[in-house]
Design a protein around this motif. Structure first.
Motif, PDB file in Angstrom:
ATOM      1  N   ILE A  30       0.744  -1.361  -0.101  1.00 48.57           N
ATOM      2  CA  ILE A  30      -0.099  -0.074   0.147  1.00 48.57           C
ATOM      3  C   ILE A  30       1.038   1.271   0.143  1.00 48.57           C
ATOM      4  N   LEU A  31       0.536   2.232  -0.535  1.00 50.63           N
ATOM      5  CA  LEU A  31       1.275   3.591  -0.981  1.00 50.63           C
ATOM      6  C   LEU A  31       0.915   4.398   0.299  1.00 50.63           C
ATOM      7  N   ILE A  32       1.835   4.654   1.327  1.00 48.36           N
ATOM      8  CA  ILE A  32       1.494   5.492   2.308  1.00 48.36           C
ATOM      9  C   ILE A  32       2.330   6.677   2.341  1.00 48.36           C
ATOM     10  N   CYS A  33       1.813   7.797   2.719  1.00 45.76           N
ATOM     11  CA  CYS A  33       2.380   9.082   2.625  1.00 45.76           C
ATOM     12  C   CYS A  33       2.732   9.119   4.016  1.00 45.76           C
ATOM     13  N   PHE A  34       4.067   8.987   4.350  1.00 44.90           N
ATOM     14  CA  PHE A  34       4.801   8.802   5.629  1.00 44.90           C
ATOM     15  C   PHE A  34       5.003  10.635   6.306  1.00 44.90           C
ATOM     16  N   GLU A  35       5.038  11.298   5.208  1.00 42.98           N
ATOM     17  CA  GLU A  35       5.022  12.948   5.494  1.00 42.98           C
ATOM     18  C   GLU A  35       4.100  13.280   6.608  1.00 42.98           C
ATOM     19  N   ASP A  36       3.073  12.717   6.337  1.00 37.54           N
ATOM     20  CA  ASP A  36       1.739  13.114   7.227  1.00 37.54           C
ATOM     21  C   ASP A  36       2.157  12.708   8.874  1.00 37.54           C
ATOM     22  N   TYR A  37       2.807  11.469   9.019  1.00 41.59           N
ATOM     23  CA  TYR A  37       3.191  11.055  10.382  1.00 41.59           C
ATOM     24  C   TYR A  37       4.278  12.011  10.897  1.00 41.59           C
ATOM     25  N   MET A  38       4.914  12.818  10.302  1.00 40.83           N
ATOM     26  CA  MET A  38       5.669  13.836  10.785  1.00 40.83           C
ATOM     27  C   MET A  38       5.054  15.252  11.359  1.00 40.83           C
ATOM     28  N   LYS A  39       3.655  15.423  11.149  1.00 44.57           N
ATOM     29  CA  LYS A  39       3.062  16.355  11.725  1.00 44.57           C
ATOM     30  C   LYS A  39       3.248  16.278  13.311  1.00 44.57           C
ATOM     31  N   LYS A  40       2.785  17.705  13.701  1.00 47.22           N
ATOM     32  CA  LYS A  40       2.669  17.525  15.408  1.00 47.22           C
ATOM     33  C   LYS A  40       1.494  16.958  15.751  1.00 47.22           C
ATOM     34  N   PRO A  41       2.044  16.166  16.866  1.00 51.97           N
ATOM     35  CA  PRO A  41       0.816  15.147  17.394  1.00 51.97           C
ATOM     36  C   PRO A  41       0.095  15.753  18.636  1.00 51.97           C
ATOM     37  N   SER A  42      -0.894  15.157  19.139  1.00 54.41           N
ATOM     38  CA  SER A  42      -1.663  15.915  20.208  1.00 54.41           C
ATOM     39  C   SER A  42      -0.726  16.207  21.424  1.00 54.41           C
ATOM     40  N   GLU A  43      -0.732  17.207  21.878  1.00 56.74           N
ATOM     41  CA  GLU A  43       0.164  17.503  23.107  1.00 56.74           C
ATOM     42  C   GLU A  43      -0.658  17.096  24.241  1.00 56.74           C
ATOM     43  N   LYS A  44      -1.981  17.019  24.331  1.00 55.20           N
ATOM     44  CA  LYS A  44      -2.960  16.792  25.262  1.00 55.20           C
ATOM     45  C   LYS A  44      -2.680  15.243  25.599  1.00 55.20           C
ATOM     46  N   ILE A  45      -2.691  14.250  24.498  1.00 50.97           N
ATOM     47  CA  ILE A  45      -2.453  12.793  24.601  1.00 50.97           C
ATOM     48  C   ILE A  45      -1.111  12.629  25.125  1.00 50.97           C
ATOM     49  N   ILE A  46      -0.301  13.294  24.744  1.00 47.95           N
ATOM     50  CA  ILE A  46       1.245  12.848  25.236  1.00 47.95           C
ATOM     51  C   ILE A  46       1.491  13.408  26.665  1.00 47.95           C
ATOM     52  N   ASN A  47       0.663  14.606  26.927  1.00 48.76           N
ATOM     53  CA  ASN A  47       1.064  15.028  28.427  1.00 48.76           C
ATOM     54  C   ASN A  47       0.006  14.070  29.389  1.00 48.76           C
ATOM     55  N   SER A  48      -0.987  13.410  28.856  1.00 46.44           N
ATOM     56  CA  SER A  48      -1.900  12.602  29.672  1.00 46.44           C
ATOM     57  C   SER A  48      -1.393  11.269  30.091  1.00 46.44           C
ATOM     58  N   TYR A  49      -0.715  10.953  28.979  1.00 45.42           N
ATOM     59  CA  TYR A  49      -0.176   9.543  29.191  1.00 45.42           C
ATOM     60  C   TYR A  49       1.214   9.324  29.103  1.00 45.42           C
ATOM     61  N   SER A  50       2.177  10.244  29.446  1.00 47.31           N
ATOM     62  CA  SER A  50       3.486  10.134  29.832  1.00 47.31           C
ATOM     63  C   SER A  50       3.882  10.182  31.095  1.00 47.31           C
ATOM     64  N   ASP A  51       3.312   9.208  31.790  1.00 47.90           N
ATOM     65  CA  ASP A  51       3.196   9.211  33.390  1.00 47.90           C
ATOM     66  C   ASP A  51       3.992   8.034  33.942  1.00 47.90           C
ATOM     67  N   GLY A  52       4.602   7.357  33.035  1.00 42.51           N
ATOM     68  CA  GLY A  52       5.424   6.038  33.550  1.00 42.51           C
ATOM     69  C   GLY A  52       4.942   4.702  33.588  1.00 42.51           C
ATOM     70  N   VAL A  53       3.638   4.951  33.247  1.00 41.88           N
ATOM     71  CA  VAL A  53       2.685   3.683  32.929  1.00 41.88           C
ATOM     72  C   VAL A  53       2.802   3.022  31.539  1.00 41.88           C
ATOM     73  N   LYS A  54       3.258   1.841  31.450  1.00 42.71           N
ATOM     74  CA  LYS A  54       3.470   1.447  30.075  1.00 42.71           C
ATOM     75  C   LYS A  54       2.262   1.259  29.337  1.00 42.71           C
ATOM     76  N   ASN A  55       2.388   1.734  28.085  1.00 36.75           N
ATOM     77  CA  ASN A  55       1.326   1.686  27.080  1.00 36.75           C
ATOM     78  C   ASN A  55       1.229   0.996  26.008  1.00 36.75           C
ATOM     79  N   ILE A  56       0.285   0.103  26.021  1.00 33.66           N
ATOM     80  CA  ILE A  56       0.122  -0.993  24.855  1.00 33.66           C
ATOM     81  C   ILE A  56      -0.995  -0.425  23.999  1.00 33.66           C
ATOM     82  N   LEU A  57      -0.688  -0.584  22.814  1.00 38.96           N
ATOM     83  CA  LEU A  57      -1.496   0.112  21.740  1.00 38.96           C
ATOM     84  C   LEU A  57      -2.104  -0.870  20.621  1.00 38.96           C
TER      85      LEU A  57
END
Length: 456
Positions: A254-281
Motif C-alpha cells: 500500500i502506498l503510504i504518505c509518511f510525511e503525514d506522520y511527521m506532523k505535530k501530535p496531540s500535546e494533550k494525549i502526550i501530556n496525559s499518558y507520559s506518566d511512567g505507565v507502560k502503554n500497549i496500543l
C-alpha cells in the motif's frame, strides 16, 4: 524530466546568442591612432589582409552567405524556443499537452477520510499529478465533510480512450462491476482483500456477512476482466490465484504518505499518558476479524501476572449498539480487566499522540490483507507483538515477536520481552528502521509506475 528540458532550453538559448555574436563580427577598421611611426606594422597587416581577401574572394562570399543564413536560422530557432516555452508554461510546467497525454483514472466504491484504501487513493492521485500525468478519482460514495478536490461521482466519468488506464480498488462488495466491465481501456485491479464472512456469523451481522460473501463472489467472477493486478501482499495474490486469476499479478505494498506522520501530535494525549505507565496500543477498525477480544485477554494476562502498571489503548471508531462492541465490553467485565481504554473516533493529531506514547503494539488479528497499523508502528519504532496470520508475517518481517498460537500467556511473554528486554528492544527498533524502507513512498511509487508503464 521537465526540469532537464528547461535547463537544456536555457543552454541552447545561450549557445544561439553566442552564434549570433560570432556571425556578426566584422573586420576592424584602423583608426588614425594606429597609423604613423607609433604603429609601423599596422598598415602592412591591413594590406596583407586585403591581398588574402582578393585571393579568397569566392570563398569569402560563400562564407558571408552562410553566415547570413545561419543568423536567420538562429532567429527561427529562437522563435520556436519562445513558442515551446510558452506552451510549457501554459501546461503547468509540463512538456506534453494534457489533451494528448495518457490518463490514469482511479475508481472505488467509497472514499472516507482516514481509511487506509482512501489514503492510498489520494496519495497516488497526488503522485500522478506531481508527475504531470492527467488523473481523476471516481467514487460511488463520498464522505461529504472530507471530500477531496479530485474526487467525482462515478456517474460523471469522462470518456476513456483504449490506452487510458483505470485502477479499480476493491475491498468489499460494490456497485461498480458492470461499469468496469464495459470500459474499453486498460483495466488494473488493485486488490485489498475481502474479509471472509465467517468472522461475522457469531455476531448476527447479516448485512456485513452477506456483503462479504457477495464481494468474494463478485471479484471471482471478474477474474477475466483485467489486464493485470496489483495486490497489496503475497497473501492477497495467493487469494486471487485460488480464485482462478491468470493475468499477471504483481505484489505492491500500500502506498503510504509518511510525511503525514511527521506532523505535530496531540500535546494533550502526550501530556496525559507520559506518566511512567507502560502503554500497549492497538489501532484499527473494531470488527470481528481483528480479534480484539484476544488483544484484551493477552493484555489482561500481562497486566495481572507481569506488570500492573500498564494500560491498553484500543484506537478506532465504534458504534455502541454494535453487537461486536457489546461483546467486547462483556469480555472486559468477565475478565475484570483494568485500564482498557476505547478511544472511539479520534483526530489524526490524536492518533499521532497515541503512537508517540506507545511502548508496544499488540495485534491478534486473524485476517489482514496488509495491515497498515503495523507499518505505522514500525515508523514510530514501537516494538510489535503480533499473531502470525494471513499478511501479517510479510508486512511485519522481523520487527518484533510473531506468535504461533493465540494463547494469552504466549502473547504476554512476547509483551514482556518487547517492554523490558533492552537488548531485544534495540534490535527490534534497528530492524524496523531497515524494514520500513521497503514501504517508503518513493520506492512504492517507482514500483507502481514501473508496472503501469510496462502494462501500457
Amino acid at each position: 524530466m521537465d526540469q532537464d528540458f528547461k535547463e537544456n532550453m536555457k543552454l541552447l538559448q545561450k549557445s544561439l546568442s553566442r552564434m549570433k555574436e560570432l556571425c556578426s563580427i566584422k573586420e576592424q577598421k584602423l583608426s588614425w591612432r594606429q597609423t604613423g611611426i607609433k604603429y609601423p606594422f599596422a598598415w602592412f597587416k591591413q594590406l596583407a589582409r586585403k591581398v588574402f581577401r582578393w585571393l579568397m574572394k569566392l570563398y569569402i562570399h560563400q562564407q558571408t552567405e552562410f553566415n547570413t543564413a545561419a543568423v536567420g536560422a538562429v532567429g527561427h530557432i529562437e522563435n520556436m524556443i519562445s513558442k515551446m516555452s510558452e506552451m510549457v508554461e501554459n501546461n503547468g510546467g509540463k512538456i506534453m499537452p494534457k489533451k494528448d497525454a495518457l490518463k490514469i483514472v482511479q475508481i472505488v466504491q467509497s472514499v472516507h477520510h482516514g481509511d487506509a484504501v482512501s489514503n492510498e487513493i489520494l496519495t497516488l492521485y497526488e503522485s500522478l499529478k506531481n508527475k504531470g500525468i492527467p488523473t481523476e478519482i471516481y467514487a460511488f460514495e463520498m464522505n461529504g465533510n472530507d471530500i477531496h478536490g479530485g474526487i467525482k461521482h462515478i456517474s460523471s466519468i469522462s470518456k476513456l480512450n483504449k490506452n487510458d488506464i483505470v485502477i479499480y480498488h476493491f475491498a468489499f462488495l460494490d456497485s461498480l462491476s458492470e461499469i468496469i466491465q464495459k470500459l474499453n481501456c486498460i483495466k488494473v485491479l488493485r486488490y485489498h482483500n475481502v474479509t471472509p464472512p465467517r468472522f461475522f456469523e457469531k455476531f448476527n451481522n447479516t448485512e456485513t456477512m452477506q456483503g462479504a460473501s457477495l464481494g468474494l463472489k463478485q471479484i471471482k467472477e471478474m477474474r477475466n476482466d483485467f489486464n493485470y493486478v496489483m495486490a497489496d501482499s503475497e497473501f492477497n495474490k495467493s487469494d486471487l490465484l485460488d480464485m482462478g486469476y491468470r493475468c499477471p499479478v504483481y505484489v505492491v505494498p500500500i502506498l503510504i504518505c509518511f510525511e503525514d506522520y511527521m506532523k505535530k501530535p496531540s500535546e494533550k494525549i502526550i501530556n496525559s499518558y507520559s506518566d511512567g505507565v507502560k502503554n500497549i496500543l492497538f489501532v484499527g477498525r473494531i470488527v470481528p476479524n481483528k480479534k480484539i477480544e484476544d488483544v484484551i485477554s493477552a493484555y489482561d494476562y500481562y497486566q495481572k501476572k507481569v506488570d500492573a502498571k500498564t494500560r491498553l489503548f484500543i484506537v478506532g471508531s465504534y458504534n455502541e449498539k454494535d453487537s461486536y462492541f457489546t461483546y467486547l465490553r462483556e469480555h472486559i467485565k468477565t475478565l475484570k480487566a483494568q485500564n482498557v481504554i476505547f478511544t472511539g473516533h479520534v483526530t489524526f493529531e490524536e492518533i499521532l499522540g497515541y503512537y508517540h506514547v506507545a511502548d508496544a503494539f499488540l495485534c491478534m488479528s486473524e485476517h489482514e490483507g496488509f495491515c497498515v497499523p503495523i507499518v505505522e508502528a514500525m515508523f514510530f519504532k514501537i516494538p510489535i507483538v503480533a499473531y502470525a496470520s494471513t499478511a501479517v508475517p510479510d508486512t511485519m518481517g522481523k520487527c518484533g515477536i510473531l506468535l504461533k498460537t493465540k494463547k494469552a500467556e504466549e502473547a504476554a511473554e512476547g509483551l514482556k520481552i518487547v517492554l523490558n528486554d533492552r537488548k531485544q528492544i534495540e534490535t527490534i527498533k534497528l530492524r524496523e528502521t531497515e524494514h520500513i524502507m521497503d514501504f517508503g513512498r518513493k520506492m512504492v511509487e517507482a514500483k507502481i509506475f514501473e508496472i503501469l508503464q510496462a502494462g501500457m
